[in-house]
Design an enzyme around this catalytic site. Structure first.
Site, PDB file in Angstrom:
ATOM      1  N   ARG A 292       0.915  -0.995  -0.087  1.00  0.00           N
ATOM      2  CA  ARG A 292       0.098  -0.226   0.152  1.00  0.00           C
ATOM      3  C   ARG A 292       1.147   1.301   0.018  1.00  0.00           C
ATOM      4  O   ARG A 292       1.537   1.381   1.092  1.00  0.00           O
ATOM      5  CB  ARG A 292      -0.752   0.089   1.183  1.00  0.00           C
TER       6      ARG A 292
ATOM      7  N   SER B  30     -13.018  -3.281   0.728  1.00  0.00           N
ATOM      8  CA  SER B  30     -13.361  -2.834   1.711  1.00  0.00           C
ATOM      9  C   SER B  30     -14.894  -2.366   1.925  1.00  0.00           C
ATOM     10  O   SER B  30     -15.393  -1.714   0.811  1.00  0.00           O
ATOM     11  CB  SER B  30     -12.540  -1.515   1.854  1.00  0.00           C
TER      12      SER B  30
ATOM     13  N   LYS C  60      -4.945   5.229   9.098  1.00  0.00           N
ATOM     14  CA  LYS C  60      -5.810   5.667   7.762  1.00  0.00           C
ATOM     15  C   LYS C  60      -6.622   6.995   8.308  1.00  0.00           C
ATOM     16  O   LYS C  60      -7.715   6.668   8.757  1.00  0.00           O
ATOM     17  CB  LYS C  60      -6.421   4.548   7.314  1.00  0.00           C
TER      18      LYS C  60
END
Length: 219
Positions: A37, A106, A135
């Site tokens: 990521r 997600s 996040k």
């Protein structure tokens, strides 16, 4: 497809270690899946990093997922891609990448989870279970009840992500999660391998306890 301990790379909290180093150390500690990521890396560099991680995970038999970028996942030979609600729609991704390529999505509620499964997702990640600083746009925690709710409406694995640590991982697994996706509790630690190994042991023990309880109380 084993996703019990799913480690997401983040160079920003990794104490100077690269994505590939994070992946290698987490794999050494027993991680079942690694997700690359990086929101800011160029496509060329991301693909190069992906190939490094692919080589590492191939040696250890670890699932390798790329966040957001289906093109990069395919180019570097990853096992799959993970998509958010604002990314490429799962049905379109599935058209471009038929199984056994893995697609995760997600989700924040049962409706999104059902839609993801119908579209061809192989797993869903409930995000976030608890509030998290890893996040910043994750939003408020959904809570353990959301894991149970989503488990009741889909047949694919349900992964929990967001604010999961050594103090709450047992209750996350007890609520029905098939695995946990983590960043800071592993990647931000001085010893990534030891942190991965410890969390993996806790997940295994929690699953064994859940199985025993289910045997005693099948309803």
């Amino acid at each position: 497809m084993n996703l019990e301990l799913y480690v997401i790379t983040d160079e920003g909290i990794a104490k100077g270690r690269t994505h590939a180093e994070i992946a290698r150390l987490a794999c050494d500690g027993g991680a079942d899946a690694i997700q690359l990521r990086d929101k800011y890396c160029s496509s060329e560099n991301l693909c190069s990093i992906g190939r490094e991680i692919r080589a590492i995970t191939r040696r250890t038999g670890t699932v390798f997922i790329v966040n957001d970028r289906l093109d990069i996942a395919l180019a570097c030979g990853a096992d799959g891609v993970h998509l958010g609600q604002d990314d490429l729609k799962v049905d379109l991704a599935r058209q471009k990448a038929p199984r056994p390529f893995i697609i995760g999505v997600s989700v924040g509620n049962s409706g999104e989870a059902v839609a993801a499964e119908r579209g061809g997702a192989d797993y869903v990640a409930v995000s976030p279970v608890f509030a998290t600083v890893s996040k910043i746009d994750a939003g408020p925690g959904r809570g353990l009840a959301m894991i149970k709710q989503i488990k009741s409406v889909v047949s694919i694995p349900v992964i929990a992500i967001g604010g999961i640590n050594c103090d709450n991982v047992e209750e996350v697994i007890a609520s029905g999660a098939d695995g946990v996706a983590v960043i800071s509790v592993v990647v931000g630690q001085p010893d990534i391998t030891a942190a991965s190994r410890d969390l993996k042991k806790r997940i295994t023990a929690a699953k064994q306890s859940r199985t025993r309880l289910k045997a005693i109380n099948p309803d």
